[in-house]
Design a protein around this motif. Structure first.
Motif, PDB file in Angstrom:
ATOM      1  N   CYS A 133     -16.437  -2.166   6.348  1.00 41.40           N
ATOM      2  CA  CYS A 133     -16.029  -0.794   6.696  1.00 41.40           C
ATOM      3  C   CYS A 133     -15.049  -0.240   5.671  1.00 41.40           C
ATOM      4  O   CYS A 133     -14.276   0.668   5.979  1.00 41.40           O
ATOM      5  CB  CYS A 133     -15.459  -0.715   8.107  1.00 41.40           C
ATOM      6  SG  CYS A 133     -13.890  -1.575   8.351  1.00 41.40           S
ATOM      7  N   GLY A 134     -15.067  -0.776   4.454  1.00 42.19           N
ATOM      8  CA  GLY A 134     -14.185  -0.271   3.416  1.00 42.19           C
ATOM      9  C   GLY A 134     -12.756  -0.739   3.544  1.00 42.19           C
ATOM     10  O   GLY A 134     -11.843  -0.171   2.942  1.00 42.19           O
ATOM     11  N   GLN A 135     -12.544  -1.835   4.306  1.00 43.57           N
ATOM     12  CA  GLN A 135     -11.158  -2.266   4.540  1.00 43.57           C
ATOM     13  C   GLN A 135     -10.483  -2.783   3.278  1.00 43.57           C
ATOM     14  O   GLN A 135      -9.250  -2.853   3.226  1.00 43.57           O
ATOM     15  CB  GLN A 135     -11.072  -3.290   5.676  1.00 43.57           C
ATOM     16  CG  GLN A 135     -11.838  -4.588   5.489  1.00 43.57           C
ATOM     17  CD  GLN A 135     -13.201  -4.579   6.135  1.00 43.57           C
ATOM     18  OE1 GLN A 135     -14.006  -3.699   5.847  1.00 43.57           O
ATOM     19  NE2 GLN A 135     -13.486  -5.553   6.986  1.00 43.57           N
ATOM     20  N   THR A 136     -11.247  -3.108   2.242  1.00 45.69           N
ATOM     21  CA  THR A 136     -10.630  -3.483   0.964  1.00 45.69           C
ATOM     22  C   THR A 136      -9.707  -2.369   0.474  1.00 45.69           C
ATOM     23  O   THR A 136      -8.595  -2.624  -0.002  1.00 45.69           O
ATOM     24  CB  THR A 136     -11.716  -3.771  -0.084  1.00 45.69           C
ATOM     25  OG1 THR A 136     -12.426  -4.951   0.301  1.00 45.69           O
ATOM     26  CG2 THR A 136     -11.116  -3.982  -1.460  1.00 45.69           C
ATOM     27  N   PHE A 137     -10.143  -1.134   0.601  1.00 48.88           N
ATOM     28  CA  PHE A 137      -9.325  -0.005   0.146  1.00 48.88           C
ATOM     29  C   PHE A 137      -8.234   0.337   1.162  1.00 48.88           C
ATOM     30  O   PHE A 137      -7.145   0.772   0.793  1.00 48.88           O
ATOM     31  CB  PHE A 137     -10.220   1.202  -0.126  1.00 48.88           C
ATOM     32  CG  PHE A 137     -11.167   0.984  -1.269  1.00 48.88           C
ATOM     33  CD1 PHE A 137     -10.699   0.910  -2.570  1.00 48.88           C
ATOM     34  CD2 PHE A 137     -12.523   0.807  -1.039  1.00 48.88           C
ATOM     35  CE1 PHE A 137     -11.565   0.680  -3.636  1.00 48.88           C
ATOM     36  CE2 PHE A 137     -13.393   0.587  -2.090  1.00 48.88           C
ATOM     37  CZ  PHE A 137     -12.925   0.524  -3.397  1.00 48.88           C
ATOM     38  N   THR A 138      -8.508   0.106   2.427  1.00 45.10           N
ATOM     39  CA  THR A 138      -7.495   0.351   3.458  1.00 45.10           C
ATOM     40  C   THR A 138      -6.299  -0.581   3.273  1.00 45.10           C
ATOM     41  O   THR A 138      -5.157  -0.199   3.559  1.00 45.10           O
ATOM     42  CB  THR A 138      -8.113   0.155   4.856  1.00 45.10           C
ATOM     43  OG1 THR A 138      -9.156   1.115   5.035  1.00 45.10           O
ATOM     44  CG2 THR A 138      -7.078   0.332   5.956  1.00 45.10           C
TER      45      THR A 138
END
Length: 408
Positions: A133-138
């Motif tokens: 869910c894009g948590q790398t960027f979060t």
């Protein structure tokens, strides 16, 4: 007539090629944005539901892998990211390079060829490096760069992965800046304007240090999804915490209970009041399978009927949870004979098919055969709904099952 129509898979994966961010970030960020380096794997474990890789120094020797580097994150490509074409007994937790993976993992023409081999017409693909869910960027420190990273991924997804060379067969799935619901809403609307109808989200946001769906913190994002008819897609592991029973449980334990977070998440959503506030909202659970759903709905209805007065939901959940499920929720599976025998208790309109290419669980290249074995008792019109019809309706595809907005 084919016993199984051409499949539309709602859960496949792309392994992003090395140039995604280096080609799209402003020049001042290219040396600090996500980038690939080749280095040895010093150590790698996956125990208790946690993946812990350690990158070695170039002179250390030992097997090398291609690593994504971004701020403090060092994340290697692994055989679990792309296992198709290998014997199941040869799929181990090990680092790999791009040359060691099946080219369809990252190349559009090769992906289309592998889809043809697997009786798949169209596919919706989740991310790899940004995580589900894009948590790398979060989790990143530099919010300006992180937002640019999210947008760069989405531009690549829409313009290149799902661009002209895909001929409408690859359906875009975007990520959002989860740390700010207003920015997330803006990104939903930006992509909806170019035909995107699906967005990644976390199955259990508090596991990422984010608000739960029981608050109104997500309302700008949910409103944007409802108004643009953008489906909220939640993949197992999208809370960065795979189910496990103990810190020393082997990965096989988690492999059996991967559906557990989906189960918890579904109850959250059914008891949140979100579907009452946003009647056009739709959510889907990728790779969660479906056999567990009938009992959860039964229990949710009983709890709502008997306990809502003291259970904190009487004023916001106004109908039985099973009714809300029928109108708003979609379960996805690739291998679930029990769930298909329980289809009447789930709803044929609430079930979608997937192949999980190129992961280790994938049914590639036998997805059609698996469907034939498990759906043989169903009438043709129900099979058609499950393997493609429901996806066409949910994702706004053409009658032929293609993404109509593919450029060119």
């Amino acid at each position: 007539m084919e016993s199984i129509p051409r499949i539309i898979s709602v859960d496949d994966h792309t392994v992003e090629p090395p140039h995604v961010w280096s080609d799209r970030l402003p020049a001042k960020f290219r040396d600090v944005g996500p980038r690939i380096v080749r280095a040895p794997v010093k150590e790698m474990t996956f125990v208790g539901g946690r993946f812990t890789p350690v990158m070695g120094d170039p002179g250390d020797g030992g097997p090398e892998a291609d690593w994504w580097i971004y701020e403090d994150l060092h994340r290697p490509l692994t055989r679990l990211d792309t296992a198709v074409g290998y014997s199941r007994d040869d799929v181990r937790l090990e680092g790999i390079t791009y040359e060691q993976m099946r080219p369809g993992s990252f190349s559009v023409p090769e992906r289309l060829a592998d889809m043809d081999r697997n009786h798949v017409q169209s596919a919706l693909c989740f991310p790899t490096f940004p995580r589900f869910c894009g948590q790398t960027f979060t989790e990143a420190k530099d919010r300006e760069l992180a937002l640019l990273g999210v947008r760069a991924y989405n531009d690549w997804m829409v313009e290149e992965w799902c661009g002209p060379q895909a001929h409408g067969r690859l359906v875009p799935l975007c990520i959002v800046p989860l740390w700010d619901a207003g920015l997330a809403a803006a990104e939903v609307r930006r992509n909806a304007a170019r035909g995107v109808r699906a967005v990644c989200f976390s199955e259990i946001p508090p596991h990422l240090g984010l608000p739960s769906v029981h608050t109104d913190a997500w309302d700008p994002f949910l409103r944007a999804c409802a108004e643009t008819r953008t489906v909220i897609a939640m993949h197992i592991g999208s809370s960065s915490r795979m189910p496990s029973t103990s810190a020393d449980a082997p990965p096989a334990v988690g492999s059996v209970i991967t559906f557990a977070n989906c189960c918890f998440s579904l109850v959250d959503w059914l008891m949140s009041g979100a579907f009452e506030r946003f009647p056009e909202l739709h959510i889907m659970y990728a790779e969660g399978q479906i056999g567990w759903i009938p009992y959860v709905l039964e229990r949710a209805d009983v709890a709502w009927e008997q306990n809502r007065a003291w259970g904190g939901v009487a004023d916001k959940v106004l109908r039985p949870p099973s009714e809300l499920f029928a109108e708003h929720v979609h379960g996805c599976f690739f291998d679930d004979a029990f769930g298909l025998r329980s289809l009447d208790a789930i709803g044929a309109g609430n079930v979608l098919y997937e192949t999980d290419y190129p992961h280790s669980d994938s049914t590639w290249p036998r997805s059609k055969e698996v469907a034939e074995q498990q759906m043989g008792h169903l009438p043709p019109d129900v099979i058609e709904r499950i393997v493609r019809g429901n996806a066409i309706e949910l994702l706004g595809l053409t009658e032929e099952g293609l993404w109509a907005h593919a450029a060119g």
